[in-house]
Design a protein around this motif. Structure first.
Motif, PDB file in Angstrom:
ATOM      1  N   UNK B  47       0.794  -1.235   0.000  1.00 35.75           N
ATOM      2  CA  UNK B  47       0.000   0.000   0.000  1.00 35.75           C
ATOM      3  C   UNK B  47       0.826   1.285   0.000  1.00 35.75           C
ATOM      4  N   UNK B  48       1.925   1.309   0.771  1.00 35.41           N
ATOM      5  CA  UNK B  48       2.748   2.531   0.841  1.00 35.41           C
ATOM      6  C   UNK B  48       3.319   2.865  -0.536  1.00 35.41           C
ATOM      7  N   UNK B  51       0.474   4.132  -2.831  1.00 31.90           N
ATOM      8  CA  UNK B  51       0.038   5.531  -2.652  1.00 31.90           C
ATOM      9  C   UNK B  51       1.122   6.534  -3.046  1.00 31.90           C
ATOM     10  N   UNK B  52       2.380   6.174  -2.813  1.00 30.23           N
ATOM     11  CA  UNK B  52       3.469   7.074  -3.257  1.00 30.23           C
ATOM     12  C   UNK B  52       3.514   7.111  -4.787  1.00 30.23           C
ATOM     13  N   UNK B  77      -3.662   8.401  -5.866  1.00 32.43           N
ATOM     14  CA  UNK B  77      -3.170   8.049  -4.522  1.00 32.43           C
ATOM     15  C   UNK B  77      -4.128   7.036  -3.890  1.00 32.43           C
ATOM     16  N   UNK B  78      -5.431   7.331  -3.956  1.00 29.67           N
ATOM     17  CA  UNK B  78      -6.432   6.459  -3.352  1.00 29.67           C
ATOM     18  C   UNK B  78      -6.478   5.097  -4.057  1.00 29.67           C
ATOM     19  N   UNK B  81      -3.312   3.066  -3.222  1.00 29.30           N
ATOM     20  CA  UNK B  81      -3.406   2.544  -1.858  1.00 29.30           C
ATOM     21  C   UNK B  81      -4.357   1.336  -1.835  1.00 29.30           C
ATOM     22  N   UNK B  85      -3.569  -2.495  -0.736  1.00 26.86           N
ATOM     23  CA  UNK B  85      -4.282  -3.205   0.343  1.00 26.86           C
ATOM     24  C   UNK B  85      -4.819  -4.537  -0.183  1.00 26.86           C
ATOM     25  N   UNK B  89      -4.016  -8.412   1.048  1.00 28.32           N
ATOM     26  CA  UNK B  89      -5.109  -9.216   1.616  1.00 28.32           C
ATOM     27  C   UNK B  89      -5.344 -10.524   0.857  1.00 28.32           C
TER      28      UNK B  89
END
Lengths: 277, 173
Positions: B47-48, B51-52, B77-78, B81, B85, B89
């Motif tokens: 995720x990091x 988003x970056x 970004x959203x 991310x 995620x 998962x």
């Protein structure tokens, strides 16, 4: 799940961008300097990638795509002869017009000085119909200058304009519009982009004007951006004629599917208010 | 290392976008290779990274297209991310599974962009559903090609190395 540090980073970046957006929306100024610097820095890379793709296209066209060239040559020769005849006719008409202008004491229209530019990149963000050209402020290019193609009007220069590159908003973009005149009916109006199929829509055209399918649409010069008399397109469809909800669809003369060389009009048209005539 | 990889992915995606978009200007063939790059970063590195990558790629697009800076950045970004995620998962090892995430991301990204544009302009923009569908299909296909190539790459390199070692052995003999 996701650690705290990542969530903090997400919130920080999102809030930062929301603040950035609201600052620009409020001021309408934006980050022009930063944008110009970024655009200028990336223009060199775009020029290289554009050059590479052009070379590949050139090699393909020169060595591999030569089938049917003789037939095409013959057709082009015929077309050239026809064009030469047409040019003679146009020269005769221009001479007549000049004579009439002299007779009526009218000031002759200033011819448009243009600058050839190469398209070096397409639209980086889907949804905005723009291209990048390899001419910028160093060549005298400024925002709101008209951009023309071989077939007709292409669009206008918008910010950011860097030293060696500029962004061109295409006529079919949803935020683009051009003041037009319908050649046969002499009705004026606006041709607005943004239609899903790449057509333009005629707006502010007097409802009593008899606009017909196939009619040529030219620039009127009333917007102060596009010089008068350049081809915009032809009327493709008129629906609801005779009603206030009439819709005029214009097919652009320029084929936007692949643009290579365009002309930037360095002189702007004089509008009626500016010219005082 | 991870940041460098994300930056390299986004840069390659932006370059591919500007080069290929030149051939499809004005047509209904709309695609967003930067988004594919962002989803790739999210699925590959978490995720990091997503988003970056989304922030960098989106801001890059906003800066180069002359639009309001941050609109595409926020949407990407959203999406980056979210892709990251999902990647942590679910076990998504196959290329076609990952390309479904690209398809879903394309849809979410476009809807986010429409919503942000509507918020800024105070009116709902013209939506071309045909172009939206074309973008979804093209992005998914691009994602499939990228993920397929990335999954085949380590095997190809290993086979090449093994082949070289074997020929070296024969020469010694």
């Amino acid at each position: 799940m996701t650690d705290r540090r990542t969530l903090t980073l997400l919130v920080t970046l999102c809030v930062g961008q929301v603040l950035l957006i609201s600052a620009q929306v409020q001021s309408r100024e934006g980050l022009s300097l930063f944008q110009v610097a970024a655009f200028d820095a990336f223009a060199g890379v775009q020029r290289v990638t554009g050059g590479v793709t052009d070379t590949i296209r050139g090699i393909w066209g020169s060595y591999f795509g030569l089938r049917g060239v003789a037939r095409e040559n013959a057709a082009l020769r015929t077309q050239l002869l026809e064009m030469a005849a047409e040019l003679q006719q146009q020269r005769a008409i221009a001479a007549q017009t000049r004579a009439l202008e002299d007779l009526l004491g009218l000031e002759p229209q200033v011819s448009v000085s243009t600058l050839a530019a190469r398209v070096i990149a397409g639209n980086v963000s889907p949804g905005t119909l723009t291209v990048a050209i390899d001419r910028g402020t160093a060549d005298g290019v400024e925002p709101d200058m008209a951009v023309l193609g071989a077939a007709g009007v292409v669009g206008r220069v918008i910010s950011p304009v860097a030293r060696g590159a500029a962004t061109v908003q295409l006529l079919i973009d949803s935020n683009a519009a051009v003041a037009v005149v319908f050649e046969r009916s002499k009705a004026g109006g606006l041709a607005v982009g943004g239609a899903a199929d790449g057509a333009l829509v005629g707006e502010f055209v007097p409802s009593l004007a008899d606009v017909q399918v196939g009619e040529t649409v030219m620039t009127s010069g009333q917007d102060g951006i596009y010089p008068a008399g350049f081809l915009v397109g032809t009327v493709e469809r008129v629906t609801g004629a005779g009603t206030p909800n009439r819709t005029i669809r214009i097919r652009p003369a320029t084929d936007f599917s692949y643009l290579e060389i365009v002309l930037v009009a360095l002189t702007r048209p004089q509008t009626a208010t500016e010219g005082g005539s | 290392m991870k940041f460098t990889s994300v930056l390299a992915t986004v840069t390659v995606a932006v370059l591919a976008q500007v080069t290929l978009a030149r051939f499809t200007v004005g047509g209904t063939w709309v695609f967003d290779l930067v988004l594919v790059g962002v989803v790739f970063a999210g699925l590959q590195w978490g995720p990091a990274a997503g988003l970056v990558g989304g922030t960098l790629g989106g801001m890059f697009q906003d800066l180069l297209s002359g639009q309001i800076v941050g609109v595409s950045g926020l949407a990407k970004t959203l999406v980056g991310f979210g892709a990251g995620v999902i990647g942590t998962q679910f076990v998504l090892t196959r290329a076609h599974g990952r390309s479904i995430i690209v398809a879903a991301s394309s849809l979410v990204h476009r809807l986010l962009m429409l919503a942000l544009t509507a918020l800024i302009a105070q009116e709902w923009p013209v939506v071309s559903w045909g172009a939206l569908l074309a973008e979804l299909v093209l992005n998914t296909l691009a994602g499939l090609v990228v993920f397929q190539a990335m999954s085949a790459l380590p095997g190809m390199v290993a086979r090449r190395r093994a082949g070289r070692r074997a020929s070296f052995g024969r020469r010694q003999w």
